[in-house]
Scaffold this motif. Structure first.
Motif, PDB file in Angstrom:
ATOM      1  N   GLY A  19     -12.053   4.135 -10.191  1.00 44.59           N
ATOM      2  CA  GLY A  19     -12.534   2.848  -9.640  1.00 44.59           C
ATOM      3  C   GLY A  19     -11.405   1.962  -9.159  1.00 44.59           C
ATOM      4  N   ILE A  93      -9.274   9.658  -7.722  1.00 44.16           N
ATOM      5  CA  ILE A  93      -8.279   9.485  -8.788  1.00 44.16           C
ATOM      6  C   ILE A  93      -6.890   9.653  -8.163  1.00 44.16           C
ATOM      7  CG2 ILE A  93      -9.945  10.289 -10.518  1.00 44.16           C
ATOM      8  CD1 ILE A  93      -8.192  12.847 -10.806  1.00 44.16           C
ATOM      9  N   GLU A  95      -3.195  10.597  -6.639  1.00 44.93           N
ATOM     10  CA  GLU A  95      -2.853  11.689  -5.718  1.00 44.93           C
ATOM     11  C   GLU A  95      -2.000  12.753  -6.414  1.00 44.93           C
ATOM     12  OE1 GLU A  95      -4.358  12.171  -3.185  1.00 44.93           O
ATOM     13  OE2 GLU A  95      -3.204  12.691  -1.433  1.00 44.93           O
ATOM     14  N   HIS A 143     -12.641  11.632   3.371  1.00 41.12           N
ATOM     15  CA  HIS A 143     -11.518  10.696   3.267  1.00 41.12           C
ATOM     16  C   HIS A 143     -11.840   9.360   3.930  1.00 41.12           C
ATOM     17  CE1 HIS A 143      -7.762   9.007   5.099  1.00 41.12           C
ATOM     18  NE2 HIS A 143      -7.483   8.963   3.817  1.00 41.12           N
TER      19      HIS A 143
HETATM   20  N1  LIG Z   1      -4.840   3.388  -1.521  1.00 37.35           N
HETATM   21  C1  LIG Z   1      -5.132   3.792  -0.290  1.00 37.35           C
HETATM   22  O1  LIG Z   1      -4.839   3.100   0.716  1.00 37.35           O
HETATM   23  C2  LIG Z   1      -5.876   5.098  -0.076  1.00 37.35           C
HETATM   24  C3  LIG Z   1      -6.521   5.329   1.162  1.00 37.35           C
HETATM   25  C4  LIG Z   1      -7.242   6.520   1.356  1.00 37.35           C
HETATM   26  C5  LIG Z   1      -7.280   7.466   0.335  1.00 37.35           C
HETATM   27  N2  LIG Z   1      -6.633   7.228  -0.850  1.00 37.35           N
HETATM   28  C6  LIG Z   1      -6.709   8.260  -1.900  1.00 37.35           C
HETATM   29  O2  LIG Z   1      -7.630   7.832  -2.901  1.00 37.35           O
HETATM   30  C7  LIG Z   1      -7.228   8.340  -4.160  1.00 37.35           C
HETATM   31  C8  LIG Z   1      -7.118   7.176  -5.119  1.00 37.35           C
HETATM   32  O3  LIG Z   1      -6.160   6.282  -4.621  1.00 37.35           O
HETATM   33  P1  LIG Z   1      -6.156   4.755  -5.091  1.00 37.35           P
HETATM   34  O4  LIG Z   1      -5.155   4.069  -4.243  1.00 37.35           O
HETATM   35  O5  LIG Z   1      -7.548   4.238  -5.186  1.00 37.35           O
HETATM   36  O6  LIG Z   1      -5.568   4.938  -6.577  1.00 37.35           O
HETATM   37  P2  LIG Z   1      -5.587   3.905  -7.798  1.00 37.35           P
HETATM   38  O7  LIG Z   1      -4.384   4.221  -8.594  1.00 37.35           O
HETATM   39  O8  LIG Z   1      -5.810   2.516  -7.317  1.00 37.35           O
HETATM   40  O9  LIG Z   1      -6.905   4.328  -8.627  1.00 37.35           O
HETATM   41  C9  LIG Z   1      -7.009   5.557  -9.295  1.00 37.35           C
HETATM   42  C10 LIG Z   1      -7.895   5.354 -10.540  1.00 37.35           C
HETATM   43  O10 LIG Z   1      -8.196   6.639 -11.091  1.00 37.35           O
HETATM   44  C11 LIG Z   1      -8.274   6.481 -12.513  1.00 37.35           C
HETATM   45  N3  LIG Z   1      -8.130   7.817 -13.091  1.00 37.35           N
HETATM   46  C12 LIG Z   1      -7.015   8.548 -13.280  1.00 37.35           C
HETATM   47  N4  LIG Z   1      -7.334   9.775 -13.753  1.00 37.35           N
HETATM   48  C13 LIG Z   1      -8.682   9.793 -13.879  1.00 37.35           C
HETATM   49  C14 LIG Z   1      -9.624  10.776 -14.304  1.00 37.35           C
HETATM   50  N5  LIG Z   1      -9.241  11.990 -14.696  1.00 37.35           N
HETATM   51  N6  LIG Z   1     -10.929  10.445 -14.316  1.00 37.35           N
HETATM   52  C15 LIG Z   1     -11.343   9.229 -13.920  1.00 37.35           C
HETATM   53  N7  LIG Z   1     -10.497   8.262 -13.475  1.00 37.35           N
HETATM   54  C16 LIG Z   1      -9.193   8.557 -13.463  1.00 37.35           C
HETATM   55  C17 LIG Z   1      -7.177   5.511 -12.843  1.00 37.35           C
HETATM   56  O11 LIG Z   1      -7.460   4.866 -14.085  1.00 37.35           O
HETATM   57  C18 LIG Z   1      -7.232   4.546 -11.649  1.00 37.35           C
HETATM   58  O12 LIG Z   1      -8.056   3.420 -11.929  1.00 37.35           O
HETATM   59  C19 LIG Z   1      -5.935   9.118  -3.923  1.00 37.35           C
HETATM   60  O13 LIG Z   1      -6.223  10.484  -3.794  1.00 37.35           O
HETATM   61  C20 LIG Z   1      -5.416   8.556  -2.611  1.00 37.35           C
HETATM   62  O14 LIG Z   1      -4.660   9.497  -1.877  1.00 37.35           O
HETATM   63  C21 LIG Z   1      -5.958   6.066  -1.077  1.00 37.35           C
END
Ligand SMILES: NC(=O)c1ccc[n+]([C@@H]2O[C@H](COP(=O)([O-])OP(=O)(O)OC[C@H]3O[C@@H](n4cnc5c(N)ncnc54)[C@H](O)[C@@H]3O)[C@@H](O)[C@H]2O)c1
Length: 287
Positions: A19, A93, A95, A143
Motif C-alpha cells: 500500500g 511491493i 522492486e 504497470h
Molecule cells: N514509485 C513509483 O513512481 C513507481 C511507479 C511505477 C511502478 N512502481 C513499482 O511499484 C512497486 C512498488 O513501488 P512503490 O514506490 O509503491 O514502493 P513503496 O516502497 O512505496 O511501497 C512498497 C510497500 O510494500 C510493502 N511490502 C513489502 N513487502 C511486502 C510483502 N511481502 N507483502 C505485502 N507488502 C509488502 C512495504 O511495507 C511498502 O509499504 C515497485 O515494483 C515499483 O517498481 C513504482
C-alpha cells in the motif's frame, strides 16, 4: 493450459498487495470504478495510510470522471483473506525480484482459479517472477504510472499469459479511469517509460556536456510542449537515486548508452541531493 476469465466483476473485490506510493494510487483507481478494494501490506501503518489516502482522494476523482462511482478500500493483514474471491490481484511491493518471486507463489496458491495476478514492477518482466507459480497463464505485468494524474497502464505478457486476458483488460480497465496499452513483446521499460528514459537521458547529457542548465532545459521543455514541468523537476520528484538505478538498469542491457547522464546523476546522489525527498536536487525545496 487455458484460462477461464473471471466473471461477476461487479460483486468481486480487487486486491492490491503493498500500500505504498503506487499501491494506494492503484487502489484509488479501482475504488473510483465502484469496486471494493482490499489493501494488504506487511506494515499496519502503511495499510491504514493507504485506506485513508483512498478515502480522502476518492471524492475528487469520482467527481472529475464521467461514469465513475465511489467504491471503498479496506485494510487486510492476512494474505489469504485479502486474495480469496478477488477477480484481480495487483502486486506493488518493493522492486526486488526475490520478494516478488516468493509472493507470486503465495498469490497463485491463495487466489481463486479465475483470478488474474499482475505485477506493477517498473523494471522486471513478470516472466522473471513465475518460478513458484503453477498457473503462469493468469500472470502478467500491469504497470501503472502515477494515477490519478498519469493514467496510462502498460500490459505485458510473462511469455505464457493467456492471450484472452489482454482483450478482457482492454475492455475492463477504462471503467476504472485507466488506459491500457499492450506491449507486443517483452521490453524493459515497457512502452512509455522507454520513451521517457530517452528524454531524461538526453536532457542530462545536454547539461553534462555543458550545453545548458537544468533550469533552461525545463523552461524550454515547458514552453515547447505545454507540459506542466520539465524533465529535471520531474526527476527531482521521483528521486535522483531512483532515476540513477533505472538508468543503470538500462545501461546493463545496452552498454552503448552514454555515461555522461549517469555521471551527472552520481554527483548529485553522492552529495545527498536526491530531489524533493531530501530538500535539494537539481532545485531547492522547502522541507
Ligand atoms: N514509485 C513509483 O513512481 C513507481 C511507479 C511505477 C511502478 N512502481 C513499482 O511499484 C512497486 C512498488 O513501488 P512503490 O514506490 O509503491 O514502493 P513503496 O516502497 O512505496 O511501497 C512498497 C510497500 O510494500 C510493502 N511490502 C513489502 N513487502 C511486502 C510483502 N511481502 N507483502 C505485502 N507488502 C509488502 C512495504 O511495507 C511498502 O509499504 C515497485 O515494483 C515499483 O517498481 C513504482
Amino acid at each position: 493450459m487455458t484460462f477461464q476469465l473471471p466473471q461477476n466483476l461487479q460483486t468481486r473485490p480487487v486486491t492490491v498487495i503493498g500500500g505504498g506510493t503506487l499501491g494506494r494510487r492503484i487502489a484509488l483507481m479501482f475504488a473510483s470504478g465502484g469496486s471494493k478494494v482490499r489493501v494488504y501490506d506487511l506494515s499496519a501503518d502503511v495499510r491504514e495510510a493507504a485506506v485513508s489516502y483512498v478515502e480522502q482522494t476518492l471524492p475528487s476523482v469520482v467527481a472529475d470522471r464521467e461514469g465513475a462511482a465511489a467504491g471503498c478500500a479496506q485494510a487486510f493483514d492476512d494474505l489469504d483473506a485479502a486474495v480469496g474471491g478477488a477477480w484481480l490481484v495487483i502486486e506493488a511491493i518493493p522492486e526486488r525480484l526475490d520478494l516478488k518471486t516468493t509472493l507470486f507463489g503465495q498469490l497463485d496458491a491463495a487466489a481463486d482459479d479465475d483470478t488474474i495476478i499482475a505485477s506493477n514492477s517498473s523494471s522486471y518482466a513478470s516472466r522473471l517472477m513465475i518460478d513458484k507459480v503453477n498457473h503462469p497463464e493468469r500472470v502478467l505485468n500491469m504497470h501503472f504510472y502515477m494515477p490519478p494524474h498519469q493514467n496510462a497502464v502498460d500490459l505485458m505478457s510473462d511469455g505464457k499469459t493467456d492471450p484472452t486476458i489482454f482483450d478482457f483488460l482492454r475492455d475492463e480497465l477504462p471503467r476504472y479511469g485507466v488506459h491500457p496499452f499492450v506491449a507486443h513483446k517483452e521490453s524493459t521499460g515497457f512502452i512509455f517509460n522507454r520513451i521517457w528514459a530517452a528524454i531524461k537521458r538526453e536532457s542530462l547529457a545536454v547539461v553534462a556536456d555543458g550545453v545548458s542548465t537544468p533550469e533552461d532545459v525545463d523552461r524550454m521543455f515547458v514552453v515547447n510542449t505545454g507540459a506542466p514541468a520539465g524533465p529535471f523537476r520531474m526527476m527531482d520528484q521521483v528521486g535522483l537515486d531512483v532515476v540513477l538505478d533505472i538508468e543503470n538498469h538500462y545501461a546493463e542491457e545496452n552498454p552503448d548508452l552514454p555515461e555522461g547522464p549517469r555521471r551527472l546523476l552520481h554527483e548529485y546522489v553522492d552529495a545527498g541531493r536526491l530531489g524533493v525527498k531530501t530538500g535539494r536536487g537539481f532545485y531547492p525545496y522547502d522541507q
